[in-house]
Design a protein around this motif. Structure first.
Motif, PDB file in Angstrom:
ATOM      1  N   LEU A 243      34.072  45.962  40.390  1.00  0.00           N
ATOM      2  CA  LEU A 243      33.623  47.536  40.414  1.00  0.00           C
ATOM      3  C   LEU A 243      32.179  46.763  39.508  1.00  0.00           C
ATOM      4  O   LEU A 243      31.495  47.837  39.885  1.00  0.00           O
ATOM      5  CB  LEU A 243      34.228  48.150  40.260  1.00  0.00           C
ATOM      6  N   GLY A 244      31.966  46.506  38.713  1.00  0.00           N
ATOM      7  CA  GLY A 244      31.008  46.700  37.711  1.00  0.00           C
ATOM      8  C   GLY A 244      30.168  45.664  36.866  1.00  0.00           C
ATOM      9  O   GLY A 244      29.145  45.750  37.103  1.00  0.00           O
ATOM     10  N   ALA A 245      30.365  44.464  37.757  1.00  0.00           N
ATOM     11  CA  ALA A 245      29.417  43.572  37.974  1.00  0.00           C
ATOM     12  C   ALA A 245      28.521  43.400  38.357  1.00  0.00           C
ATOM     13  O   ALA A 245      28.403  43.747  40.020  1.00  0.00           O
ATOM     14  CB  ALA A 245      30.725  42.309  38.766  1.00  0.00           C
ATOM     15  N   GLY A 246      27.468  42.977  38.308  1.00  0.00           N
ATOM     16  CA  GLY A 246      26.148  43.328  38.591  1.00  0.00           C
ATOM     17  C   GLY A 246      25.715  42.256  39.333  1.00  0.00           C
ATOM     18  O   GLY A 246      26.828  40.990  39.444  1.00  0.00           O
ATOM     19  N   PRO A 247      25.526  41.847  39.905  1.00  0.00           N
ATOM     20  CA  PRO A 247      24.250  40.636  40.797  1.00  0.00           C
ATOM     21  C   PRO A 247      24.144  39.718  40.294  1.00  0.00           C
ATOM     22  O   PRO A 247      24.449  38.871  40.661  1.00  0.00           O
ATOM     23  CB  PRO A 247      23.278  41.313  41.892  1.00  0.00           C
ATOM     24  N   ASP A 248      23.420  39.573  39.448  1.00  0.00           N
ATOM     25  CA  ASP A 248      23.499  38.313  38.265  1.00  0.00           C
ATOM     26  C   ASP A 248      25.079  38.244  37.311  1.00  0.00           C
ATOM     27  O   ASP A 248      24.660  36.952  36.772  1.00  0.00           O
ATOM     28  CB  ASP A 248      22.726  38.848  36.878  1.00  0.00           C
ATOM     29  N   ARG A 249      26.028  38.531  37.828  1.00  0.00           N
ATOM     30  CA  ARG A 249      27.104  38.255  36.831  1.00  0.00           C
ATOM     31  C   ARG A 249      27.895  37.106  37.759  1.00  0.00           C
ATOM     32  O   ARG A 249      28.142  37.607  39.314  1.00  0.00           O
ATOM     33  CB  ARG A 249      27.754  38.759  36.430  1.00  0.00           C
ATOM     34  N   ARG A 250      28.721  36.592  37.199  1.00  0.00           N
ATOM     35  CA  ARG A 250      29.361  35.157  38.460  1.00  0.00           C
ATOM     36  C   ARG A 250      30.730  36.020  37.787  1.00  0.00           C
ATOM     37  O   ARG A 250      31.334  35.081  36.720  1.00  0.00           O
ATOM     38  CB  ARG A 250      29.096  34.172  38.633  1.00  0.00           C
ATOM     39  N   LEU A 251      31.429  34.561  38.601  1.00  0.00           N
ATOM     40  CA  LEU A 251      33.340  34.806  38.131  1.00  0.00           C
ATOM     41  C   LEU A 251      33.902  34.208  38.853  1.00  0.00           C
ATOM     42  O   LEU A 251      33.457  33.325  40.013  1.00  0.00           O
ATOM     43  CB  LEU A 251      33.821  36.471  38.760  1.00  0.00           C
ATOM     44  N   TRP A 252      34.658  33.055  37.959  1.00  0.00           N
ATOM     45  CA  TRP A 252      35.916  32.842  38.960  1.00  0.00           C
ATOM     46  C   TRP A 252      37.072  33.905  38.757  1.00  0.00           C
ATOM     47  O   TRP A 252      36.925  34.539  38.157  1.00  0.00           O
ATOM     48  CB  TRP A 252      36.657  32.024  37.836  1.00  0.00           C
ATOM     49  N   LEU A 253      37.465  33.696  40.850  1.00  0.00           N
ATOM     50  CA  LEU A 253      39.032  34.177  40.955  1.00  0.00           C
ATOM     51  C   LEU A 253      40.095  33.757  40.767  1.00  0.00           C
ATOM     52  O   LEU A 253      40.073  32.511  41.440  1.00  0.00           O
ATOM     53  CB  LEU A 253      38.154  35.213  42.011  1.00  0.00           C
TER      54      LEU A 253
ATOM     55  N   PRO B 175      32.310  29.845  41.395  1.00  0.00           N
ATOM     56  CA  PRO B 175      31.643  31.022  40.673  1.00  0.00           C
ATOM     57  C   PRO B 175      31.370  31.688  41.695  1.00  0.00           C
ATOM     58  O   PRO B 175      30.470  31.229  42.937  1.00  0.00           O
ATOM     59  CB  PRO B 175      30.460  30.348  39.531  1.00  0.00           C
ATOM     60  N   VAL B 176      31.225  32.646  41.590  1.00  0.00           N
ATOM     61  CA  VAL B 176      31.887  33.582  42.909  1.00  0.00           C
ATOM     62  C   VAL B 176      30.668  34.920  42.744  1.00  0.00           C
ATOM     63  O   VAL B 176      30.717  35.552  40.760  1.00  0.00           O
ATOM     64  CB  VAL B 176      32.361  34.531  43.693  1.00  0.00           C
ATOM     65  N   ARG B 177      29.361  35.808  43.190  1.00  0.00           N
ATOM     66  CA  ARG B 177      28.925  37.102  43.323  1.00  0.00           C
ATOM     67  C   ARG B 177      29.689  37.760  43.202  1.00  0.00           C
ATOM     68  O   ARG B 177      30.237  37.683  45.004  1.00  0.00           O
ATOM     69  CB  ARG B 177      27.789  36.306  43.203  1.00  0.00           C
ATOM     70  N   VAL B 178      29.602  39.129  43.003  1.00  0.00           N
ATOM     71  CA  VAL B 178      30.316  40.657  43.532  1.00  0.00           C
ATOM     72  C   VAL B 178      29.401  41.456  44.962  1.00  0.00           C
ATOM     73  O   VAL B 178      28.101  41.585  44.060  1.00  0.00           O
ATOM     74  CB  VAL B 178      30.880  41.444  42.564  1.00  0.00           C
ATOM     75  N   ILE B 179      29.191  40.975  45.772  1.00  0.00           N
ATOM     76  CA  ILE B 179      28.549  41.993  46.867  1.00  0.00           C
ATOM     77  C   ILE B 179      28.658  42.682  47.198  1.00  0.00           C
ATOM     78  O   ILE B 179      28.138  43.979  47.623  1.00  0.00           O
ATOM     79  CB  ILE B 179      28.939  40.880  48.052  1.00  0.00           C
ATOM     80  N   ARG B 180      30.247  43.253  47.079  1.00  0.00           N
ATOM     81  CA  ARG B 180      30.593  44.711  47.006  1.00  0.00           C
ATOM     82  C   ARG B 180      31.974  45.450  46.652  1.00  0.00           C
ATOM     83  O   ARG B 180      33.011  44.163  46.679  1.00  0.00           O
ATOM     84  CB  ARG B 180      30.291  45.038  49.084  1.00  0.00           C
ATOM     85  N   ALA B 181      32.354  46.152  46.337  1.00  0.00           N
ATOM     86  CA  ALA B 181      32.948  46.356  45.439  1.00  0.00           C
ATOM     87  C   ALA B 181      33.295  47.680  46.000  1.00  0.00           C
ATOM     88  O   ALA B 181      32.631  49.042  45.375  1.00  0.00           O
ATOM     89  CB  ALA B 181      33.423  46.090  44.299  1.00  0.00           C
ATOM     90  N   ASP B 182      35.339  48.681  45.972  1.00  0.00           N
ATOM     91  CA  ASP B 182      35.273  50.431  46.297  1.00  0.00           C
ATOM     92  C   ASP B 182      36.821  50.095  45.940  1.00  0.00           C
ATOM     93  O   ASP B 182      37.394  48.627  45.686  1.00  0.00           O
ATOM     94  CB  ASP B 182      34.865  50.857  47.042  1.00  0.00           C
ATOM     95  N   VAL B 183      37.153  51.454  45.761  1.00  0.00           N
ATOM     96  CA  VAL B 183      38.382  51.332  45.444  1.00  0.00           C
ATOM     97  C   VAL B 183      39.296  52.152  46.766  1.00  0.00           C
ATOM     98  O   VAL B 183      38.108  53.261  47.492  1.00  0.00           O
ATOM     99  CB  VAL B 183      38.764  52.243  44.148  1.00  0.00           C
ATOM    100  N   VAL B 184      40.542  51.293  46.955  1.00  0.00           N
ATOM    101  CA  VAL B 184      40.782  51.791  48.338  1.00  0.00           C
ATOM    102  C   VAL B 184      42.270  52.533  48.238  1.00  0.00           C
ATOM    103  O   VAL B 184      42.964  51.463  46.958  1.00  0.00           O
ATOM    104  CB  VAL B 184      40.448  51.101  49.691  1.00  0.00           C
ATOM    105  N   GLY B 185      43.222  52.753  48.460  1.00  0.00           N
ATOM    106  CA  GLY B 185      44.717  53.712  48.369  1.00  0.00           C
ATOM    107  C   GLY B 185      44.464  53.672  46.756  1.00  0.00           C
ATOM    108  O   GLY B 185      43.995  54.470  46.587  1.00  0.00           O
ATOM    109  N   ASN B 186      46.031  53.979  46.876  1.00  0.00           N
ATOM    110  CA  ASN B 186      46.814  54.072  45.626  1.00  0.00           C
ATOM    111  C   ASN B 186      46.318  52.850  44.478  1.00  0.00           C
ATOM    112  O   ASN B 186      47.026  51.853  43.707  1.00  0.00           O
ATOM    113  CB  ASN B 186      48.236  53.840  45.218  1.00  0.00           C
ATOM    114  N   GLY B 187      44.825  52.821  44.303  1.00  0.00           N
ATOM    115  CA  GLY B 187      44.270  52.536  42.698  1.00  0.00           C
ATOM    116  C   GLY B 187      43.901  50.966  43.001  1.00  0.00           C
ATOM    117  O   GLY B 187      43.838  49.457  42.336  1.00  0.00           O
TER     118      GLY B 187
END
Length: 588
Positions: free
Chosen positions: A550-560, A507-519
């Motif tokens: 983009l919306g995952a807070g520091p307390d949420r964890r994901l499988w990618l 599992p991972v936490r999102v540290i930073r996320a933004d939109v670049v280029g064409n979506g």
């Protein structure tokens, strides 16, 4: 059990499964710790063919060209023409497969002392395939033999006109055929309905692959006639760079002989012997030897740009020139046209996206004035976004539509388009399982869409129901590194029918996320051990996947889940994950 296997519905609404069940992927006689063995077995490689697939060679996979119907007849006629010094014309399609097929025939004939004339029709003015006018014109300008490549298997009227003019035509094609065939001196096509079992087993070859086999048969025929007693034989293997380019760009399945074509062709390409290919690599701003991915996403689109929005013959001219300076000039022009194509494509894509609100199993969209040169790309984008087949039709000011379609695994779009033509719904049409082209009157589009819905609804439903994200491995975030990518590469080349390894990490936490280029969503994630990983989710800014990143807070964890790639930007080598799906590792 790994928690990833418990994911029944991901953020994109699909289950995650192993690519092969443990019993299939871990044969008792195999070393279960051999990563490459597991990759090969999971892709359907027979256990007794593992060594051949580890290092795919032409020798291991090359069939006897004579196994194909009409191959010997075609080779004999070509050999006669070479020995008699006849005028030969090569009629190709305007896409990469057509350009590489035509270039291969020009180059092999040049090595045999014949300067054949290539002819590529204009996409907008002449359309797909040979016309009677074009073939008759080539005959009257001196051609006594015409070879059509990547087209011609259903060109009844055009080939009849050539016959009336007294010129012989050899057809080298790979598109699906109906039972009736046009009159030609020879029709070499593994997808003829009357093809023998061995020939038909190579129905996944691109036209450039069939052209290579014809070149091999031609050289063998001339060798048997003593033609090379006083001259060197052509080096057929030196042509594998353009065979690889055409095979990958045409999205042919990379299994069997195609794997050997691409694996060996990339080695030839790395040597830079063809001035046009070398210039194309330079124009694509590649600073390393091209990979299979580069053929499909960097080199192929530039060759295609000539046929889409520029001069249709630029690709063949590039691949057959001996002059490095001319090659660089043509490659630069193709690069410019590719940028122009991107702008045109964006306009059509936006309009097509706005028309896909219905729940039909096959998305059929059309627009007046759309550029016919980009509809295939747009159809592919729609297919990926919707998860179902898509057809995009550009209607001209005469009320005639030119359409291009792309399909999903398990749905034979080419056969459906040919059936629609036989039902009188199309002016022309054909293709193969994953792609099709057609010509249609604008007032017949609605009836055509209804026909596809009736014919393909059940097939699309079954294919969609069986859709799952297939995984090859679960890797800790810190283990996604260049060494992992290098290990995976040994099981390549990867492409259609031989998919690149897909991993899950977390599992991972999102540290930073933004939109670049064409979506695109660019992000940095970190595992529980604090090790970080760069990731990209291309064109997902407006999907549930992108919104979660983009919306995952520091307390949420994901499988990618996605594919690990090497990032060598600015000379620094690292790895990143190209994310294709995600699932929550915790509950809200």
């Amino acid at each position: 059990m790994n928690p990833v296997l418990g994911i029944a519905t991901s953020l994109l609404g699909q289950p995650w499964q192993w690519r092969a069940r443990a019993a299939d992927a871990r044969d008792a006689a195999m070393d279960g710790g051999d990563l490459v063995t597991q990759l090969l077995l999971a892709r359907g490689c027979p256990p007794d063919a593992l060594e051949a697939h580890r290092l795919p060679s032409i020798r291991s996979f090359m069939p006897d060209p004579s196994c194909f119907r009409d191959m010997d007849r075609a080779a004999e006629r070509l050999a006669d023409a070479v020995q008699a010094g006849e005028g030969i014309a090569i009629f190709g399609d305007y896409d990469v497969d057509g350009a590489t097929s035509a270039a291969l025939m020009v180059l092999i004939l040049r090595d045999l002392g014949i300067e054949a004339r290539p002819y590529i029709p204009d996409r907008l003015l002449e359309g797909y395939g040979p016309s009677g006018d074009a073939l008759v014109r080539l005959a009257r300008e001196g051609a006594t033999l015409i070879v059509t490549v990547d087209c011609g298997a259903q060109a009844f009227d055009a080939l009849a006109a050539a016959r009336d003019e007294g010129v012989d035509v050899i057809v080298v094609d790979h598109h699906k055929c109906v039972s009736a065939l046009p009159h030609a001196h020879a029709i070499v096509n593994p997808n003829r309905l009357d093809e023998g079992a061995e020939g038909a087993s190579h129905g996944h070859l691109a036209a450039v692959g069939m052209a290579f086999l014809l070149a091999a048969a031609l050289v063998r025929t001339l060798r048997g006639r003593g033609f090379f007693a006083a001259r060197a034989e052509p080096r057929l293997l030196d042509l594998l760079d353009i065979v690889a380019l055409g095979t990958v760009a045409d999205v042919a399945q990379l299994r069997g002989l195609n794997r050997a074509f691409v694996a060996q062709g990339l080695k030839v390409m790395a040597r830079g012997g063809n001035p046009g290919v070398a210039a194309l690599v330079e124009a694509s701003r590649l600073t390393r030897a091209p990979t299979c991915t580069d053929l499909g996403f960097a080199l192929g689109p530039r060759i295609n740009a000539g046929g889409r929005v520029g001069r249709a013959d630029l690709g063949v001219r590039l691949l057959t020139t001996r002059d490095p300076e001319e090659a660089r000039a043509i490659a630069a022009e193709l690069d410019r046209l590719n940028e122009e194509r991107r702008g045109i494509e964006a306009v059509v894509q936006e309009a097509a996206d706005a028309m896909t609100g219905s729940d039909r199993r096959v998305a059929v969209v059309s627009g007046i004035g759309w550029h016919a040169g980009v509809i295939g790309i747009v159809a592919g984008r729609l297919k990926e976004r919707l998860g179902r087949p898509a057809i995009v039709i550009a209607i001209d000011d005469q009320g005639i539509g030119k359409g291009s379609g792309r399909s999903i695994a398990g749905v034979d779009l080419g056969a459906a388009v040919m059936a629609a033509r036989e039902h009188g719904l199309l002016v022309a049409g054909g293709g193969h399982a994953m792609a099709a082209g057609l010509t249609i009157a604008a007032d017949g589009i609605a009836a055509f869409a209804d026909f596809l819905e009736l014919r393909l609804a059940d097939t699309v439903d079954r294919a969609s129901a069986n859709r799952a994200l297939l995984l090859d491995a679960v890797i800790a975030p810190g283990g996604v590194n260049p060494a992992l990518v290098e290990a995976f590469d040994v099981g390549g080349p990867y492409g259609m029918g031989w998919p690149a390894p897909r991993i899950a990490t977390g599992p991972v936490r999102v540290i930073r996320a933004d939109v670049v280029g064409n979506g695109h969503v660019r992000t940095v994630v970190a595992g529980d051990d604090g090790r970080s990983l760069k990731a990209m989710a291309f064109r997902h800014a407006e999907t549930p996947l992108g919104r979660a990143l983009l919306g995952a807070g520091p307390d949420r964890r994901l499988w990618l889940a996605g594919r690990a790639k090497v990032d060598d930007w600015n000379g620094r080598t690292s790895a990143e994950l190209h994310v294709e799906d995600a699932a929550w590792a915790d509950r809200p």
